[in-house]
Enzyme design. Structure first.
Site, mmCIF file in Angstrom:
data_model
loop_
_atom_site.group_PDB
_atom_site.id
_atom_site.type_symbol
_atom_site.label_atom_id
_atom_site.label_comp_id
_atom_site.label_asym_id
_atom_site.label_seq_id
_atom_site.Cartn_x
_atom_site.Cartn_y
_atom_site.Cartn_z
ATOM 1 N N GLU A 105 0.753 -1.222 0.092
ATOM 2 C CA GLU A 105 -0.008 0.018 0.217
ATOM 3 C C GLU A 105 0.911 1.197 0.055
ATOM 4 O O GLU A 105 2.190 1.249 0.687
ATOM 5 C CB GLU A 105 -0.995 0.060 1.168
ATOM 6 C CG GLU A 105 -1.962 -0.943 1.320
ATOM 7 C CD GLU A 105 -1.541 -2.278 1.872
ATOM 8 O OE1 GLU A 105 -2.278 -3.326 1.361
ATOM 9 O OE2 GLU A 105 -0.573 -2.439 2.666
ATOM 10 N N TYR A 117 7.971 2.320 -7.700
ATOM 11 C CA TYR A 117 7.460 0.979 -7.843
ATOM 12 C C TYR A 117 6.878 0.703 -9.141
ATOM 13 O O TYR A 117 7.061 -0.344 -9.380
ATOM 14 C CB TYR A 117 6.075 0.955 -6.612
ATOM 15 C CG TYR A 117 6.392 1.201 -5.311
ATOM 16 C CD1 TYR A 117 7.568 0.412 -4.709
ATOM 17 C CD2 TYR A 117 5.501 1.824 -4.482
ATOM 18 C CE1 TYR A 117 7.746 0.616 -3.278
ATOM 19 C CE2 TYR A 117 5.721 2.059 -2.952
ATOM 20 C CZ TYR A 117 6.750 1.513 -2.516
ATOM 21 O OH TYR A 117 7.257 1.472 -1.040
#
Length: 152
Positions: A105, A117
Site C-alpha cells: 500500500e 514502484y
C-alpha cells in the site's frame, strides 16, 4: 566509497529504525510495531552504509503472496538509490519464499514512491478508502501488485 550492506534487523536496531521512521513519516510506526514484526518472524532487514542505518524494509510472506509492509530510506540517504536497493531486497525475499505476487500500500500523495514502484513493474490493482491517518481526516491507499512473471 563504502558499499551498502544488508543484514537482518536486530533488536538492537529498533530504536534507530523507529527514529528514522519518525523523521520520515508524519504518522510513524512505533518501535513496538517493529519489535512485533521481528518477533513474529517477518523478514525485517536494514541497509547499512559506513556503519549507519541507511534504511530498512519489512515484508511478510504466506500462502504464495508477499506483502511489503514498510520500506524506508533515512532522510540523509534519500535520493541515492537506496530505496530501490531496499525494494529489490524485498522482491528477492519474496522470490526466496516462492511468492507468486507481491502487494503493498502507498499513499496517493507519495508520488516519489509510486514512481519507484511503477519503474520496478508494480501496477495499481485497487484502492483502500480511508486507510492512512492524515491531518485532515484520512487518506486512501493505493494497492499495488507485482506478479511473479515480472520478478520470478
Amino acid at each position: 566509497p563504502p558499499l551498502p550492506r544488508f543484514r537482518p534487523m536486530q533488536e538492537s536496531d529498533l530504536s534507530a529504525v523507529a527514529a528514522i521512521e519518525r523523521q520520515v513519516y508524519e504518522f510513524p510506526w512505533s518501535e513496538g510495531i517493529f519489535a512485533d514484526c521481528v518477533r513474529v518472524g517477518y523478514s525485517c532487514w536494514v541497509l547499512e552504509l559506513a556503519g549507519e542505518l541507511a534504511g530498512y524494509g519489512v515484508v511478510s510472506t504466506a500462502a504464495g503472496e508477499a506483502h511489503i509492509l514498510n520500506l524506508c530510506a533515512a532522510p540523509d540517504f534519500q535520493g541515492r538509490g537506496h530505496g530501490r536497493r531496499l525494494l529489490n531486497r524485498m522482491i528477492d525475499l519474496a522470490r526466496w519464499h516462492r511468492a507468486r505476487s507481491i502487494f503493498l500500500e502507498v499513499r496517493p500523495s507519495n508520488h516519489r514512491a509510486i514512481k519507484m514502484y511503477e519503474a520496478k513493474g508494480f501496477s495499481c490493482v485497487g484502492r483502500r478508502p480511508n486507510y492512512y491517518p492524515a491531518h485532515e481526516g484520512r487518506e486512501d491507499a493505493l494497492v499495488m501488485a507485482l506478479r511473479s512473471s515480472s520478478f520470478g
